[in-house]
Design a protein around this motif. Structure first.
Motif: not given
Lengths: 121, 530
Positions: B35, B37, B47-51, B53
């Motif tokens: 899956r 996100f 938004f530079d997050t691990i979300f 990828e």
């Protein structure tokens, strides 16, 4: 409500995505059983990671009804009612997105929609 | 109402957890990576997050996740609007983060436009398209997707088919094992860049032929040996084969008119060449033609002639092409009919030839027009010819079912003939010359096989009437017994008559039946006898 110890942070070296943010996980589904299962799984995982979790908030179920005339029979009381129930649960976390990703990487039941909202700080 | 929300929706980024497309290289079956996100909101939050990828596969996720519920939806104005409505330079919502990488939305746009994601902001070189005068107007057609597949078509990259990885055994199920091991990469743009390049390649000079600038009559030239003997024979053969093939195919279509049509064309072509000196071959050819047109026989004969004709055709063509009659062929750009040749030429011999040509042309034309009628005649003849040869089955099939009825097949009536002979002889000898037809059906009574009895009875009756008559004369002086006797005699007489009548009736009926049987075989069914 659990008060887990916060993760120690190092100011200055912190990367944005390690910040503790408010994260809301919204779970929607048509059937309750799967939804509850996923919900409890998530909460268990979150608690295992020792983050602050606000337990599943159950939003009132939305029932969508369709009424039609039944094909058999005459008269007033010959109606068919079809309904669709939408269940919604909210889980709030205070954690880093990293952890949340791990938490959500559990086996998912079919038919459960997961949405994650992260507040930008 | 003053309550502080946990999450302010407008300041947050929302991600949906969706199933990852199995063609994604990061795909695996574990719960962790089946899956992904996907960001579903369009808030101006970077938004530079691990979300998100890896940075590189961000857009792959976007494009691959067409299993998402938003796949079928038309693009929002926001997305397509970004294509051409982009704001130049830095905007209010661009936030430069610590790394110095481009902001998310900029990166997104760059990738959408097809530029590589290498940290350089290509957008600064792009101009926004606005319809502000000075040239052609740009109409943005939202339905135009160049090189994109329509949604109901799925193209898969076949380079990912893993045949070697299947588990060994080549049974019937191997296709399934191959399929299961294959990762399908769904492609949105079908064209391979090499293929596209080839398609666009208008410079096909490298496929050009070495032989350039052929003359218009290169075939004839080749055949007349200007280029050399080898080419000539080869080309001739081809030409002849073509003709034969055409003839064969026409034959197979099984229309005589078609054959003759082609034959006509050939002959007409031949006819134009006749001004040259006649040879033995020409005579033979003409003879064959006359034979063919003169007697419209079976197809077998015709085909035999056609085969022979083909050989002559080949020879003639060879001759024609060999001769230096190219001048004739050219005709000086003037259409010359045989009549023109007739009038134009001075020598009597050529006149005769051309006259001959004209006559023959007329003849052929006539035959060609009349041949359809001939065809019909031919068919009828064929069937009658075939009927001369009978076999048992065909004989039986000519009988009607009245005769062939199993119950009624009888030995031929020998006895009947005998009787008939007797009656005929008897009648002829007894009566006058006239054959009397009596009764309702007007049958020649005396000649009927059973009529002797009837005739005898008639005689008896005639005889018995006479004594009764002179008994009646004693009308007044009869005694009771005599009266009784008389009455009895009369009654007897009447009963006899009745019996006779019945017998006659039966006789008539049987006779008409017999006559009907005979008529059923030979005569038309319109005649009713009973």
């Amino acid at each position: 409500m659990t008060y887990a110890p916060m993760k120690p942070t190092k100011p200055g070296y912190e990367e944005p995505h390690e910040q503790i943010r408010k994260i809301r996980i919204t779970l929607c589904s048509k059937n309750v059983k799967n939804l509850e299962k996923v919900c409890s799984d998530l909460i268990q995982a979150a608690k295992a990671k020792a983050i602050r979790v606000k337990g599943p908030v159950r939003i009132p179920t939305k029932v969508l009804r369709i009424t039609r005339k039944a094909p058999c029979g005459e008269g007033t009381n010959t109606w068919d009612i079809y309904e669709l129930r939408i269940h919604k649960r909210l889980i709030d976390l205070y954690s880093t997105p990293d952890v949340v990703k791990q938490v959500t990487s559990i086996t998912m039941e079919p038919g459960v929609q997961v949405e994650v909202t992260i507040v930008d700080v | 109402m003053g309550k502080k929300k946990f999450i302010d929706k407008k300041k947050s980024a929302t991600f949906q957890l969706l199933a990852r497309d199995s063609s994604d290289p990061n795909y695996s079956d574990s719960p962790g990576s089946d899956r992904v996100f996907v960001r579903v909101d369009n808030n101006p939050v970077s938004f530079d997050t691990i979300f998100d990828e890896d940075n590189n596969c961000y857009n792959d996720c976007q494009y691959d996740n067409e299993d998402s519920i938003f796949a079928d939806a038309p693009n929002d104005n926001g997305d397509s609007g970004d294509d051409y409505d982009r704001v130049l330079g830095s905007s209010s919502h661009m936030v430069v983060n610590d790394k110095g990488a481009l902001p998310e939305n900029v990166r997104k746009e760059i990738l959408e436009l097809g530029f590589p994601d290498d940290g350089y902001n290509y957008l600064i070189h792009l101009r926004e398209i606005r319809n502000t005068g000075g040239g052609s107007a740009f109409y943005h057609n939202p339905k135009f997707k160049p090189d994109q597949l329509p949604h109901d078509v799925k193209a898969y990259d076949a380079s990912r088919v893993q045949i070697s990885n299947s588990k060994g055994n080549y049974n019937e199920k191997s296709i399934y094992s191959v399929a299961s091991n294959t990762l399908n990469a769904r492609m949105n743009k079908v064209f391979d860049p090499e293929v596209a390049a080839l398609l666009d390649d208008s410079d096909l000079l490298r496929f050009g032929s070495d032989v350039e600038d052929l003359e218009e009559d290169f075939v004839v030239r080749a055949n007349t040996g200007e280029e050399g003997e080898g080419d000539e024979s080869g080309k001739k053969l081809n030409f002849v084969e073509e003709f034969e093939f055409i003839d064969a195919s026409v034959k197979n279509a099984d229309t005589k008119s078609g054959n003759q049509e082609i034959a006509n064309e050939v002959r007409n072509y031949q006819g134009e060449e006749k001004p040259r000196s006649r040879r033995l071959l020409d005579e033979q050819f003409d003879m064959l033609e006359l034979k063919e047109y003169g007697s419209d026989d079976d197809d077998d004969d015709c085909e035999g002639y056609m085969a022979e004709e083909e050989e002559f055709l080949a020879d003639n063509l060879k001759n024609v092409l060999n001769e230096n009659d190219m001048d004739d062929l050219e005709h000086d750009d003037v259409y010359k009919a045989p009549a023109d040749l007739l009038h134009g030429s001075k020598s009597p011999k050529s006149k005769e030839l051309t006259a001959d040509i004209m006559r023959r042309c007329a003849e052929y034309a006539e035959n060609y027009e009349n041949e359809s009628e001939d065809e019909k005649v031919m068919v009828v003849q064929e069937s009658s010819d075939e009927s001369e040869q009978f076999d048992c089955e065909s004989i039986i099939s000519t009988y009607s079912t009245l005769d062939n009825h199993p119950g009624k097949i009888e030995a031929p009536g020998v006895t009947r003939k005998k009787k008939l002979a007797e009656t005929v002889s008897g009648a002829l000898s007894a009566k006058s010359q006239v054959i009397s037809l009596r009764g309702k059906e007007k049958l020649p009574l005396d000649f009927l096989p059973n009529s002797r009895k009837a005739a005898a009875e008639k005689v008896k009756i005639a005889c018995s009437i006479i004594p009764e008559q002179h008994k009646r004369k004693q009308h007044g002086q009869e005694t009771k017994e005599e009266k009784k006797e008389r009455k009895l005699a009369i009654k007897k007489e009447r009963s006899e008559a009745r019996k006779m009548k019945k017998a006659m009736k039966e006789l008539y009926r049987s006779e008409t039946q017999q006559a009907q049987k005979v008529a059923a075989i030979s005569g038309p069914s319109a005649i009713r006898l009973m």
